[in-house]
Motif scaffolding. Structure first.
Motif, PDB file in Angstrom:
ATOM      1  N   VAL A  87      -3.896   8.129  -5.927  1.00 42.37           N
ATOM      2  CA  VAL A  87      -3.958   7.338  -4.699  1.00 42.37           C
ATOM      3  C   VAL A  87      -4.832   6.104  -4.855  1.00 42.37           C
ATOM      4  O   VAL A  87      -4.892   5.274  -3.954  1.00 42.37           O
ATOM      5  N   TYR A  88      -5.499   5.959  -5.993  1.00 40.97           N
ATOM      6  CA  TYR A  88      -6.430   4.844  -6.177  1.00 40.97           C
ATOM      7  C   TYR A  88      -5.759   3.464  -6.093  1.00 40.97           C
ATOM      8  O   TYR A  88      -6.318   2.568  -5.444  1.00 40.97           O
ATOM      9  N   PRO A  89      -4.613   3.239  -6.721  1.00 40.35           N
ATOM     10  CA  PRO A  89      -3.992   1.907  -6.562  1.00 40.35           C
ATOM     11  C   PRO A  89      -3.677   1.585  -5.094  1.00 40.35           C
ATOM     12  O   PRO A  89      -3.871   0.450  -4.647  1.00 40.35           O
ATOM     13  N   GLY A  90      -3.226   2.575  -4.342  1.00 38.90           N
ATOM     14  CA  GLY A  90      -2.942   2.365  -2.921  1.00 38.90           C
ATOM     15  C   GLY A  90      -4.197   2.071  -2.132  1.00 38.90           C
ATOM     16  O   GLY A  90      -4.197   1.232  -1.216  1.00 38.90           O
ATOM     17  N   THR A 148       0.839  -1.197   0.000  1.00 39.74           N
ATOM     18  CA  THR A 148       0.000   0.000   0.000  1.00 39.74           C
ATOM     19  C   THR A 148       0.874   1.247   0.000  1.00 39.74           C
ATOM     20  O   THR A 148       0.628   2.191  -0.757  1.00 39.74           O
ATOM     21  N   GLY A 149       1.912   1.253   0.819  1.00 38.27           N
ATOM     22  CA  GLY A 149       2.819   2.403   0.860  1.00 38.27           C
ATOM     23  C   GLY A 149       3.543   2.611  -0.454  1.00 38.27           C
ATOM     24  O   GLY A 149       3.697   3.746  -0.917  1.00 38.27           O
ATOM     25  N   VAL A 150       4.008   1.529  -1.081  1.00 35.49           N
ATOM     26  CA  VAL A 150       4.703   1.638  -2.364  1.00 35.49           C
ATOM     27  C   VAL A 150       3.767   2.178  -3.429  1.00 35.49           C
ATOM     28  O   VAL A 150       4.131   3.075  -4.207  1.00 35.49           O
ATOM     29  N   LEU A 151       2.543   1.663  -3.478  1.00 36.48           N
ATOM     30  CA  LEU A 151       1.595   2.133  -4.489  1.00 36.48           C
ATOM     31  C   LEU A 151       1.157   3.562  -4.237  1.00 36.48           C
ATOM     32  O   LEU A 151       0.925   4.318  -5.184  1.00 36.48           O
ATOM     33  N   MET A 152       1.053   3.960  -2.991  1.00 32.85           N
ATOM     34  CA  MET A 152       0.711   5.362  -2.681  1.00 32.85           C
ATOM     35  C   MET A 152       1.855   6.284  -3.099  1.00 32.85           C
ATOM     36  O   MET A 152       1.620   7.379  -3.605  1.00 32.85           O
ATOM     37  N   GLN A 153       3.072   5.844  -2.865  1.00 40.38           N
ATOM     38  CA  GLN A 153       4.240   6.677  -3.159  1.00 40.38           C
ATOM     39  C   GLN A 153       4.514   6.743  -4.658  1.00 40.38           C
ATOM     40  O   GLN A 153       4.776   7.818  -5.194  1.00 40.38           O
ATOM     41  N   LYS A 154       4.472   5.606  -5.345  1.00 34.76           N
ATOM     42  CA  LYS A 154       4.868   5.553  -6.747  1.00 34.76           C
ATOM     43  C   LYS A 154       3.721   5.802  -7.720  1.00 34.76           C
ATOM     44  O   LYS A 154       3.963   6.130  -8.878  1.00 34.76           O
ATOM     45  N   GLY A 155       2.493   5.578  -7.278  1.00 32.56           N
ATOM     46  CA  GLY A 155       1.362   5.729  -8.189  1.00 32.56           C
ATOM     47  C   GLY A 155       1.103   7.180  -8.552  1.00 32.56           C
ATOM     48  O   GLY A 155       1.400   8.115  -7.796  1.00 32.56           O
TER      49      GLY A 155
END
Length: 141
Positions: A57-60, A47-54
């Motif tokens: 924020v939807y993927p996270g 979740t943190g990786v997807l929030m940071q890299k996405g």
């Protein structure tokens, strides 16, 4: 040196350990619980990786929603009765005469293993001499 180590460790591996009760169920349950607990850490990491890299924020948020399913399955797992049989299983066990399968022996002993030295009186030194002789002929000494 090699032959002596082979003899000593061969004996120790075979006869030094005593029989112990089967605790596989407890260890297996604990390992499964730890795997499920580590899934919470993995979900947090992803979740943190997807929030940071996405880019959004939807993927996270989608990854974070898996917490609900993981929490539900973890709670179900903790309620699972693994230490005791269900009453239906006990009834089936009793209806089969108490044994699901009759054992053919009281204990199992691997046929390749020799008798321990304490049980044999004069065979142990002769067996050692035979083993040393075979080892020397195989090594060409």
């Amino acid at each position: 040196n090699f032959a002596m180590c082979r003899l000593v460790y061969g004996y120790l591996f075979t006869y030094a350990e005593s029989k112990k009760p089967d605790l596989g169920g407890m260890f297996w349950y604990t390992q499964l619980r730890h795997v499920q607990q580590s899934m919470f850490v993995y979900i947090a990491l992803m979740t943190g990786v997807l929030m940071q890299k996405g880019s959004t924020v939807y993927p996270g948020c989608i990854a974070a929603s898996s917490y609900a399913f993981m929490f539900y399955t973890y709670q179900r797992f903790k309620l699972f009765r693994w230490e005791n049989l269900e009453f239906e299983d006990v009834k089936e066990y009793d209806s089969n005469g108490g044994d699901l399968r009759k054992s053919t022996r009281n204990s199992y002993k691997q046929p390749e293993l020799p008798a321990p030295w304490a049980d044999t009186t004069a065979a142990a030194p002769q067996t050692i001499r035979q083993a040393m002789g075979e080892l020397q002929t195989r090594l060409g000494l």
